[in-house]
Design a protein around this motif. Structure first.
Motif, mmCIF file in Angstrom:
data_model
loop_
_atom_site.group_PDB
_atom_site.id
_atom_site.type_symbol
_atom_site.label_atom_id
_atom_site.label_comp_id
_atom_site.label_asym_id
_atom_site.label_seq_id
_atom_site.Cartn_x
_atom_site.Cartn_y
_atom_site.Cartn_z
ATOM 1 N N ARG A 103 59.041 98.492 -48.328
ATOM 2 C CA ARG A 103 59.220 98.470 -49.776
ATOM 3 C C ARG A 103 60.699 98.604 -50.144
ATOM 4 O O ARG A 103 61.203 97.896 -51.020
ATOM 5 N N ALA A 104 61.401 99.515 -49.468
ATOM 6 C CA ALA A 104 62.809 99.740 -49.792
ATOM 7 C C ALA A 104 63.681 98.549 -49.427
ATOM 8 O O ALA A 104 64.653 98.248 -50.126
ATOM 9 N N THR A 105 63.338 97.859 -48.350
ATOM 10 C CA THR A 105 64.148 96.723 -47.909
ATOM 11 C C THR A 105 63.669 95.405 -48.502
ATOM 12 O O THR A 105 64.417 94.423 -48.510
ATOM 13 N N GLY A 106 62.415 95.372 -48.973
ATOM 14 C CA GLY A 106 61.896 94.187 -49.636
ATOM 15 C C GLY A 106 61.427 93.087 -48.720
ATOM 16 O O GLY A 106 61.214 91.957 -49.170
ATOM 17 N N ALA A 107 61.226 93.409 -47.434
ATOM 18 C CA ALA A 107 60.819 92.376 -46.483
ATOM 19 C C ALA A 107 60.138 93.019 -45.282
ATOM 20 O O ALA A 107 60.379 94.192 -44.976
ATOM 21 N N PRO A 108 59.284 92.267 -44.577
ATOM 22 C CA PRO A 108 58.698 92.788 -43.340
ATOM 23 C C PRO A 108 59.783 93.141 -42.321
ATOM 24 O O PRO A 108 60.845 92.516 -42.263
ATOM 25 N N LEU A 109 59.491 94.137 -41.514
ATOM 26 C CA LEU A 109 60.454 94.708 -40.568
ATOM 27 C C LEU A 109 60.176 94.273 -39.149
ATOM 28 O O LEU A 109 59.085 93.815 -38.816
ATOM 29 N N GLY A 110 61.145 94.516 -38.290
ATOM 30 C CA GLY A 110 60.887 94.597 -36.864
ATOM 31 C C GLY A 110 60.536 96.032 -36.531
ATOM 32 O O GLY A 110 60.991 96.959 -37.201
ATOM 33 N N LEU A 111 59.714 96.245 -35.522
ATOM 34 C CA LEU A 111 59.331 97.609 -35.157
ATOM 35 C C LEU A 111 59.128 97.721 -33.658
ATOM 36 O O LEU A 111 58.429 96.912 -33.050
ATOM 37 N N LEU A 112 59.748 98.750 -33.077
ATOM 38 C CA LEU A 112 59.511 99.109 -31.682
ATOM 39 C C LEU A 112 58.511 100.246 -31.663
ATOM 40 O O LEU A 112 58.790 101.343 -32.161
ATOM 41 N N TRP A 113 57.347 99.972 -31.123
ATOM 42 C CA TRP A 113 56.222 100.913 -31.100
ATOM 43 C C TRP A 113 56.112 101.446 -29.674
ATOM 44 O O TRP A 113 55.622 100.764 -28.785
ATOM 45 N N ILE A 114 56.606 102.654 -29.434
ATOM 46 C CA ILE A 114 56.604 103.258 -28.097
ATOM 47 C C ILE A 114 55.394 104.172 -28.008
ATOM 48 O O ILE A 114 55.305 105.168 -28.730
ATOM 49 N N ASP A 115 54.453 103.857 -27.110
ATOM 50 C CA ASP A 115 53.139 104.504 -27.185
ATOM 51 C C ASP A 115 52.387 104.273 -25.883
ATOM 52 O O ASP A 115 52.588 103.250 -25.212
ATOM 53 N N ALA A 116 51.488 105.200 -25.556
ATOM 54 C CA ALA A 116 50.577 104.989 -24.437
ATOM 55 C C ALA A 116 49.429 104.068 -24.809
ATOM 56 O O ALA A 116 48.706 103.595 -23.935
ATOM 57 N N HIS A 117 49.262 103.808 -26.112
ATOM 58 C CA HIS A 117 48.137 103.023 -26.607
ATOM 59 C C HIS A 117 48.652 101.896 -27.508
ATOM 60 O O HIS A 117 49.802 101.918 -27.935
ATOM 61 N N LEU A 118 47.768 100.942 -27.812
ATOM 62 C CA LEU A 118 48.156 99.823 -28.673
ATOM 63 C C LEU A 118 47.901 100.101 -30.153
ATOM 64 O O LEU A 118 48.507 99.442 -31.007
ATOM 65 N N ASP A 119 47.011 101.026 -30.479
ATOM 66 C CA ASP A 119 46.771 101.432 -31.869
ATOM 67 C C ASP A 119 46.511 100.248 -32.791
ATOM 68 O O ASP A 119 46.972 100.208 -33.930
#
Length: 298
Positions: A103-119
């Protein structure tokens, strides 16, 4: 002037089967590890948000409300020029964190999801019904409509610039969904074969190429539970705590980083404050880069 880091607590365990993660932000805020860290003049603790009472509300409704509040808090923090660092809470809070950044940036983001699961389950595919197994799918536009579009219309993340790093336990439905969207999954076997540093370099390049900037969410269960025992859903083996600390330090210096999230701290399962101290180490390692203004020298 250096950039300020504002910690936002998201004290909700509603999305998990073990609700102990709800106590994570408050326990960390009271810990000796935080008291040693809070002397840094660049960091302060903002608000701690709590899930609404259960009376007359379903778990989904409670998660949706705390995520809406968190999205407001994160977006407001960015609008004020501070850097949001969210401490959870179970991983369903990620719906709020990254919707707020979008919302603050006004566009979809890139995201690094570090996790033991895929969620990345939905109510239709989940084996347990636990909402902390669904946030990545929600951020990618799939799930209950009450958890969608909390930041920008449609997807909050750009799937071409979303990477899941370190998973070692998942169901086929989750992997099929992510692969179909073009999300890169770098699992434990690939990390063992290529090395953590090489895999992190690839992930960093991918997420940082998103036009709206990028974020990092770290589920502490990505780390070997012998090194981080205080987590909601431990899985055998896992990443080295030292590798994750070094990796986060490097990521904190990558241009375009909008926010950082550390989740699933369960103080009921912690031993000798080991996981709380690891959280403080992770934050302390990243602080010098996070507080550096763009264009300043290291």
């Amino acid at each position: 002037m250096s950039k300020r880091i504002r910690i936002i607590g998201a004290a909700s365990g509603v999305g998990a089967q073990d609700h102990g993660c709800a106590d994570g932000p408050v326990a960390f805020h009271r810990s000796q590890a935080w008291h040693e860290l809070q002397d840094d003049p660049h960091i302060d603790w903002g608000r701690t948000l709590f899930a609404p009472d259960a009376a007359g509300r379903s778990p989904l409704e409670r998660v949706a409300e705390v995520c809406r509040d968190l999205a407001d808090e994160v977006a407001g923090t960015l609008d004020e020029g501070a850097f949001p660092l969210v401490i959870g809470g179970d991983h369903s809070i990620a719906i709020g964190t990254w919707s707020g950044v979008a919302r603050a940036t006004g566009a979809p983001l890139g995201l690094l999801w570090i996790d033991a699961h895929l969620d990345s389950h939905t109510p239709d595919t989940s084996y347990s019904g636990a909402l902390h197994g669904m946030p990545l799918a929600c951020l990618l536009g799939r799930g209950d409509k009450r958890l969608l579009g909390l930041g920008v219309p449609g997807m909050q993340l750009d799937p071409r610039h979303t990477v899941v790093l370190g998973p070692r336990s998942w169901e086929p439905e989750e992997a099929e969904f992510l692969v179909r969207l073009g999300v890169r999954i770098i699992g434990g076997d690939e990390i063992a074969a290529r090395g953590f540093a090489a895999c992190l370099d690839e992930a960093s390049r991918s997420v940082a190429a998103a036009g709206g900037g990028f974020g990092v969410t770290l589920d502490l269960d990505a780390i070997d539970p012998a090194l981080a025992p205080g987590v909601g859903s431990p899985e055998p083996e896992g990443l080295s705590a030292l590798d994750v600390r070094r990796g986060l330090r490097r990521l904190a210096g990558v241009p375009g980083l909008r926010a950082l999230e550390i989740v699933e701290y369960n103080p009921d399962r912690d031993r000798d404050g080991r996981t709380a101290h690891l959280i403080a180490d992770l934050i302390g390692d990243a602080l010098p880069q996070l507080t550096r203004q763009p264009g300043s020298s290291a």
